[in-house]
Design a protein around this motif. Structure first.
Motif, short mmCIF file in Angstrom:
data_model
loop_
_atom_site.label_atom_id
_atom_site.label_comp_id
_atom_site.label_asym_id
_atom_site.label_seq_id
_atom_site.Cartn_x
_atom_site.Cartn_y
_atom_site.Cartn_z
N SER A 305 -32.89 -35.68 -118.21
CA SER A 305 -32.05 -34.54 -117.84
C SER A 305 -32.78 -33.23 -118.12
N ASN A 306 -33.33 -33.15 -119.33
CA ASN A 306 -34.11 -31.97 -119.73
C ASN A 306 -35.60 -32.29 -119.86
N CYS A 307 -35.86 -33.54 -120.22
CA CYS A 307 -37.24 -34.00 -120.40
C CYS A 307 -37.43 -35.32 -119.67
N PHE A 308 -38.45 -35.39 -118.83
CA PHE A 308 -38.68 -36.54 -117.96
C PHE A 308 -39.98 -37.23 -118.36
N GLY A 309 -40.03 -38.53 -118.15
CA GLY A 309 -41.20 -39.30 -118.54
C GLY A 309 -42.00 -39.80 -117.37
N VAL A 310 -43.33 -39.76 -117.51
CA VAL A 310 -44.23 -40.34 -116.52
C VAL A 310 -44.97 -41.47 -117.21
N GLU A 311 -45.09 -42.59 -116.52
CA GLU A 311 -45.68 -43.78 -117.15
C GLU A 311 -47.16 -43.55 -117.50
N TYR A 312 -47.58 -44.22 -118.55
CA TYR A 312 -48.96 -44.16 -119.01
C TYR A 312 -49.60 -45.53 -118.81
N PRO A 313 -50.86 -45.62 -118.29
CA PRO A 313 -51.77 -44.54 -117.90
C PRO A 313 -51.20 -43.70 -116.75
N ILE A 314 -51.62 -42.45 -116.68
CA ILE A 314 -51.07 -41.49 -115.74
C ILE A 314 -51.52 -41.78 -114.32
N ASP A 315 -50.56 -41.85 -113.42
CA ASP A 315 -50.85 -41.92 -111.98
C ASP A 315 -50.61 -40.52 -111.41
N VAL A 316 -51.65 -39.93 -110.81
CA VAL A 316 -51.59 -38.55 -110.35
C VAL A 316 -50.49 -38.36 -109.30
N GLY A 317 -50.34 -39.32 -108.40
CA GLY A 317 -49.30 -39.23 -107.37
C GLY A 317 -47.91 -39.21 -107.98
N GLU A 318 -47.68 -40.13 -108.95
CA GLU A 318 -46.38 -40.18 -109.62
C GLU A 318 -46.11 -38.88 -110.37
N LEU A 319 -47.14 -38.35 -111.04
CA LEU A 319 -47.00 -37.10 -111.78
C LEU A 319 -46.63 -35.95 -110.85
N ALA A 320 -47.32 -35.85 -109.73
CA ALA A 320 -47.05 -34.76 -108.78
C ALA A 320 -45.63 -34.86 -108.22
N THR A 321 -45.20 -36.06 -107.89
CA THR A 321 -43.85 -36.26 -107.36
C THR A 321 -42.80 -35.85 -108.38
N LEU A 322 -42.99 -36.29 -109.64
CA LEU A 322 -42.03 -35.96 -110.70
C LEU A 322 -42.03 -34.46 -110.98
N ALA A 323 -43.22 -33.84 -110.98
CA ALA A 323 -43.31 -32.40 -111.23
C ALA A 323 -42.56 -31.63 -110.14
N GLY A 324 -42.70 -32.07 -108.91
CA GLY A 324 -42.00 -31.42 -107.80
C GLY A 324 -40.49 -31.49 -107.94
N LYS A 325 -39.99 -32.57 -108.54
CA LYS A 325 -38.54 -32.73 -108.72
C LYS A 325 -38.03 -31.98 -109.96
N ALA A 326 -38.86 -31.93 -111.01
CA ALA A 326 -38.40 -31.38 -112.29
C ALA A 326 -38.58 -29.87 -112.41
N ILE A 327 -39.51 -29.31 -111.67
CA ILE A 327 -39.84 -27.90 -111.83
C ILE A 327 -38.62 -27.01 -111.54
N GLY A 328 -38.34 -26.11 -112.47
CA GLY A 328 -37.24 -25.17 -112.30
C GLY A 328 -35.87 -25.68 -112.69
N LYS A 329 -35.77 -26.93 -113.15
CA LYS A 329 -34.45 -27.45 -113.55
C LYS A 329 -33.91 -26.68 -114.76
N ARG A 330 -32.61 -26.62 -114.85
CA ARG A 330 -31.97 -25.93 -115.97
C ARG A 330 -31.86 -26.87 -117.18
N VAL A 331 -32.16 -26.34 -118.36
CA VAL A 331 -32.07 -27.12 -119.60
C VAL A 331 -30.68 -26.93 -120.21
N ASN A 332 -30.03 -28.04 -120.51
CA ASN A 332 -28.67 -27.99 -121.06
C ASN A 332 -28.48 -29.05 -122.14
#
Length: 354
Positions: A305-332
């Motif tokens: 909700s406020n903090c999202f997880g990306v699996e390790y080892p890092i997959d660049v595609g997965e990271l970019a997709t998650l960043a695109g969804k999480a960026i700018g979200k409101r923290v509550n």
């Protein structure tokens, strides 16, 4: 109650353990007699001074590549003076001052905060932890109480050093809510992702740079920190053609760093090894959503909700997709412990041990 804190470096050194010790020491000093024994690897700091009510003594040391912190002076002083304190609280398994404090234990009660994440910052340092374990385990044996900053650290300590669970308490790091009271997001002409921390390979900042070409071109990356991996990161930005989208900062004043946290649209920490993740707490306190690697203590921050997880080892595609969804979200709804609450818990341990 007379309290001695033992650590490798102290104010004005910037670092996670140094900040932890400063925050608890200054609050303890409001009620108790508090001294800090630290080292001075460069040799240009004041040997003895009082900072915000805390008596600070620094000792000559040898710290090759800012590691280990060997100090005959500190060891000798601990042997001579430990008996004069009710509580000796040592910090950081990965450096020698904590071992000196354990071996110097006298009439005092000995408290140990390992800040242990199980690995060194390089392969060589990780390998050196293997023989050091035979010495390091003495710190755990001598300790009357062990304070870990996360359940991950607690479980790691119990497994690696066969520590009795009854000897271990978990008290997370805190924040100072007053610092964040008047910090507001400023106006800016782009969105940016923020990283704050040491520039070491295991911190995995390189994956953030690799993800940039897959993100909208109005998103830039701001990196705050310094360390041996800096030049490699700069070379990577050139190789990928994103040098104009990456901005590096270091040694920022505290107020400027807090503003960076607040202005960021997303904070990311992909470190392979963390005992806690103080920068994640500070980003959330500033109202900035986070992405962390789903590993070590960082996974304890993930709430999707406020903090999202990306699996390790890092997959660049997965990271970019998650960043695109999480960026700018409101923290509550994030509840973060304060340093005052942390110190109350530590004092209870001191009193019950003493």
């Amino acid at each position: 109650m007379r309290i001695l804190q033992v650590c490798s470096t102290y104010h004005s050194h910037i670092g996670g353990v140094a900040e932890h010790v400063r925050n608890i020491s200054e609050r303890l000093a409001r009620k108790y007699d508090v001294t800090v024994f630290a080292t001075d690897p460069i040799g240009n700091l004041t040997k003895g001074e009082v900072i915000n009510g805390v008596k600070v003594r620094r000792f000559k040391t040898w710290a090759p590549n800012k590691a280990y912190y060997f100090s005959k002076e500190l060891k000798k002083s601990l042997i001579s003076n430990s008996k004069n304190y009710d509580i000796v609280h040592a910090h950081n398994y990965h450096v020698f001052p904590a071992l000196y404090a354990a071996l110097a234990k006298s009439k005092n009660k000995f408290i140990f905060s390992p800040h242990y994440h199980g690995a060194g910052s390089t392969l060589i340092r990780s390998l050196l932890l293997i023989p050091y374990k035979f010495l390091g385990k003495k710190i755990f044996e001598k300790a009357d109480k062990i304070i870990c900053v996360s359940n991950y650290e607690k479980n790691l300590v119990m497994k690696r050093f066969r520590v009795d669970e009854r000897k271990v308490a978990v008290i997370p790091n805190g924040i100072n809510p007053e610092e964040f009271k008047n910090v507001r997001k400023g106006s800016k002409d782009c969105r940016f992702i923020l990283y704050v921390g040491r520039l070491e390979k295991y911190k995995e900042v390189q994956y953030l740079i690799k993800a940039l070409p897959k993100l909208s071109c109005d998103i830039i990356l701001q990196i705050v920190g310094k360390g041996p991996y800096k030049e490699s990161l700069i070379k990577l930005t050139r190789k990928l053609g994103v040098e104009d989208r990456v901005k590096l900062f270091q040694d920022l004043p505290r107020d400027e760093l807090l503003q960076k946290y607040a202005d960021a649209d997303l904070f990311v920490l992909l470190s392979k090894h963390e005992a806690y993740g103080m920068s994640v707490a500070e980003a959330l306190a500033a109202g900035t959503p986070c992405i962390v690697a789903n590993t070590s203590a960082l996974k304890e921050w993930i709430d999707n909700s406020n903090c999202f997880g990306v699996e390790y080892p890092i997959d660049v595609g997965e990271l970019a997709t998650l960043a695109g969804k999480a960026i700018g979200k409101r923290v509550n709804g994030v509840r973060l412990p304060t340093w005052d609450e942390v110190v109350e818990s530590i004092v209870r341990i001191y009193v019950n041990t003493y």
